[in-house]
Each structure stands twice: as C-alpha cells, then as structure tokens.
Design an enzyme around this catalytic site. Structure first.
Site, PDB file in Angstrom:
ATOM      1  N   GLU A 191     100.111 -72.321  49.499  1.00  0.00           N
ATOM      2  CA  GLU A 191     100.284 -72.608  50.920  1.00  0.00           C
ATOM      3  C   GLU A 191     101.706 -72.233  51.335  1.00  0.00           C
ATOM      4  OE1 GLU A 191      97.779 -73.577  52.927  1.00  0.00           O
ATOM      5  OE2 GLU A 191      96.504 -73.439  51.154  1.00  0.00           O
ATOM      6  N   ARG A 195      88.900 -64.702  55.289  1.00  0.00           N
ATOM      7  CA  ARG A 195      89.473 -65.382  54.122  1.00  0.00           C
ATOM      8  C   ARG A 195      89.234 -64.461  52.942  1.00  0.00           C
ATOM      9  NH1 ARG A 195      91.038 -67.612  49.961  1.00  0.00           N
ATOM     10  NH2 ARG A 195      91.425 -69.830  49.729  1.00  0.00           N
ATOM     11  N   ARG A 230      84.794 -68.672  58.425  1.00  0.00           N
ATOM     12  CA  ARG A 230      85.545 -67.427  58.219  1.00  0.00           C
ATOM     13  C   ARG A 230      84.731 -66.475  57.346  1.00  0.00           C
ATOM     14  NH1 ARG A 230      90.947 -70.217  55.880  1.00  0.00           N
ATOM     15  NH2 ARG A 230      89.293 -71.059  54.559  1.00  0.00           N
TER      16      ARG A 230
END
Length: 166
Positions: free
Chosen positions: A66, A58, A100
């Site tokens: 998004e 990330r 992540r």
C-alpha cells in the site's frame, strides 16, 4: 490430389490459424483489448479508457504494498508509472469483489504484472493467482533480495498489512 486442392486446403488452414491465433495468445476465457491509460493509482491499480468506456483495472495475480507502506508502496507505483505507455493491452481474468476488471496489462510487449513481480515490486497474490510463471518470478526475486524481498516485513504480504491496519 491436384495442386488446386492443395491450395484450397492450405488456404483453409491459414485462414483458420489467423482467426484463432488471437484467442490462443489471449488464452482461454480471456479477451485482449487495447485501452488508453488515464492514471496509475498505485502499484496494482490503474484507470483506463477502453472503447470510450472508463474502467478501473486491478492487476491480476499480484499485490503491491500500500502507498502508506513506505518506501515500498510508492516505489511500486513509480515502477508501474515508468513502464506503462500511453496505451496498453488487457488480458482479462474477470472482476474482483469491488467490480474492478482483473487483468494482465501488456505495455509495449511487456507484461507489467509479471515485471512488477520480477523486479521485487510486487508479491504474488496467492489467494487469487493460478499462473505458475508468477510464482517462479517471485522465487527468483526473493532469492536475489530484490525490492520488497530486501528486508523482512509485512510489505512482503500487503494483504496481511491491510488486515492488520483496518
């Protein structure tokens, strides 16, 4: 002091510089490693292989719209895809709540996280970013009405859009 002593001191200084230079470049608490790029999921998430291990990364300090936030989400992903090489360097900043790796991603000498903000393809993720350069880049992109800053809306705050659309 003899020339021999000067050379010994110089040798110690040079060796010390070369040993600590990578740490200084990466910054405190961050490790730099080279990874192969497997895929770019969206504007702020990538899958990589580092030393034979597959990881999900990330991008640190930023939040991109998004994919459902059209056209900004797909544009952010395409920007990242078009700027990433086959291999990248990671400057790690820990892990997020999903496990992540949080990292600044460097490709061919360019910090991709910062490039996304500078081009108006990402907002600074204020809740998690502690690096001043990102805020300066966002202000400049906003003032120039680049990308997500070209029109008002929740695409400028992806975290608010996600909360509203849960």
């Amino acid at each position: 002091m003899s020339h021999r002593n000067h050379f010994k001191i110089l040798a110690v200084v040079l060796v010390s510089i070369f040993l600590i230079l990578p740490v200084l470049i990466a910054g405190p608490g961050k490790s730099a490693k080279v990874c192969d790029v497997n895929s770019v999921h969206d504007g702020d998430t990538m899958r990589l292989t580092c030393s034979g291990q597959k990881i999900k990364v990330r991008l640190y300090c930023i939040d991109t719209p998004e994919l459902a936030q059209r056209p900004w989400g797909p544009e952010s992903r395409e920007f990242l895809r078009s700027h990433v090489g086959d291999t990248v360097e990671l400057l790690e900043h820990g892990k997020d709540r999903y496990g992540r790796i949080l990292a600044e991603v460097i490709s061919e000498g360019q910090n991709l996280n910062l490039a996304l903000v500078e081009s108006g393809h990402a907002a600074v993720y204020v809740k998690y970013c502690k690096l001043d350069g990102y805020y300066q880049a966002e202000k400049k992109a906003s003032n120039e009405l680049l990308g997500i800053w070209s029109s008002p809306g929740l695409h400028q705050m992806p975290w608010a859009w996600r909360k509203k659309n849960r």
